[in-house]
Write a protein that holds these residues in place. Structure first.
Motif, short mmCIF file in Angstrom:
data_model
loop_
_atom_site.label_atom_id
_atom_site.label_comp_id
_atom_site.label_asym_id
_atom_site.label_seq_id
_atom_site.Cartn_x
_atom_site.Cartn_y
_atom_site.Cartn_z
N ILE A 120 0.88 -1.17 0.00
CA ILE A 120 0.00 0.00 0.00
C ILE A 120 0.92 1.22 0.00
O ILE A 120 1.80 1.33 0.84
CB ILE A 120 -0.92 0.03 1.24
N VAL A 171 -6.06 3.46 -6.00
CA VAL A 171 -7.23 3.21 -5.17
C VAL A 171 -8.01 4.49 -4.93
O VAL A 171 -9.24 4.53 -5.02
CB VAL A 171 -6.82 2.63 -3.79
N GLN A 172 -7.30 5.55 -4.59
CA GLN A 172 -7.98 6.80 -4.28
C GLN A 172 -6.94 7.92 -4.20
O GLN A 172 -5.90 7.75 -3.60
CB GLN A 172 -8.70 6.68 -2.94
N ASN A 173 -7.25 9.01 -4.83
CA ASN A 173 -6.39 10.19 -4.82
C ASN A 173 -4.90 9.88 -4.67
O ASN A 173 -4.21 9.66 -5.66
CB ASN A 173 -6.85 11.17 -3.74
N SER A 174 -4.42 9.78 -3.46
CA SER A 174 -2.98 9.59 -3.27
C SER A 174 -2.64 8.19 -2.76
O SER A 174 -1.58 7.98 -2.18
CB SER A 174 -2.48 10.63 -2.26
N VAL A 175 -3.53 7.22 -2.98
CA VAL A 175 -3.35 5.88 -2.44
C VAL A 175 -3.33 4.84 -3.57
O VAL A 175 -4.19 4.85 -4.44
CB VAL A 175 -4.49 5.51 -1.46
N PHE A 176 -2.36 3.95 -3.50
CA PHE A 176 -2.18 2.90 -4.49
C PHE A 176 -1.96 1.59 -3.76
O PHE A 176 -1.44 1.57 -2.66
CB PHE A 176 -0.94 3.17 -5.35
N GLU A 177 -2.30 0.48 -4.41
CA GLU A 177 -1.99 -0.80 -3.81
C GLU A 177 -1.80 -1.86 -4.87
O GLU A 177 -2.24 -1.69 -6.00
CB GLU A 177 -3.10 -1.23 -2.82
N LYS A 187 -11.76 9.24 -5.88
CA LYS A 187 -11.07 9.91 -6.97
C LYS A 187 -10.22 8.97 -7.81
O LYS A 187 -9.99 9.22 -8.97
CB LYS A 187 -10.15 11.00 -6.42
#
Lengths: 87, 87
Positions: free
Chosen positions: B4, B28-34, B80
């Motif tokens: 993450i 995943v969302q705005n500033s989040v990746f996984e 997002k």
């Protein structure tokens, strides 16, 4: 349970969001928090955030674990959060 | 390994950071990746991000797991990121 929370709030509300999240979790970095929570406190945290968020502009993501079980946390660059701010 | 990633880049560099992260992970969302990464690709990802980041202004945090083992992911508010953008 162990929670990792990541938020993205409009700057008009981010101060309030930070204050709420820090009541329940440790501030790890800028928009990232983590910590152990009881189920009851997790419900309270979600309710408090719902109370201030604008669902068209803000977002919160929770990763929920049974226990703290990540292998490692690696940080690069600026460290904006951090427990030193609790002192 | 399962990663993450949460980032906070200055807006001048965030477009480049997004492009790099999406090569390796799901947004995943705005500033989040996984996503699942090999050790080799994890090294590459870190090198590419190091290449564009300003360590005084930007930050990246990686949570590293042996496998995808979170119990749940809960989202509130605006979504997002999201894989629909890969279509």
């Amino acid at each position: 349970m162990f929670i990792i929370l990541v938020y993205d709030f409009n700057e008009r509300r981010v101060g309030k969001a930070l204050k709420i999240c820090r009541k329940y979790l440790h501030w790890v970095q800028n928009s990232v928090f983590e910590g152990e929570l009881t189920k009851a406190n997790f419900v309270k945290l979600k309710m408090e955030l719902s109370g201030i968020m604008n669902e068209d502009e803000d977002s919160v993501i929770f990763y929920i674990f049974r226990s703290k079980q990540y292998t490692d946390r690696l940080e690069m660059g600026l460290k904006k959060g951090g427990e030193e701010l609790f002192l």
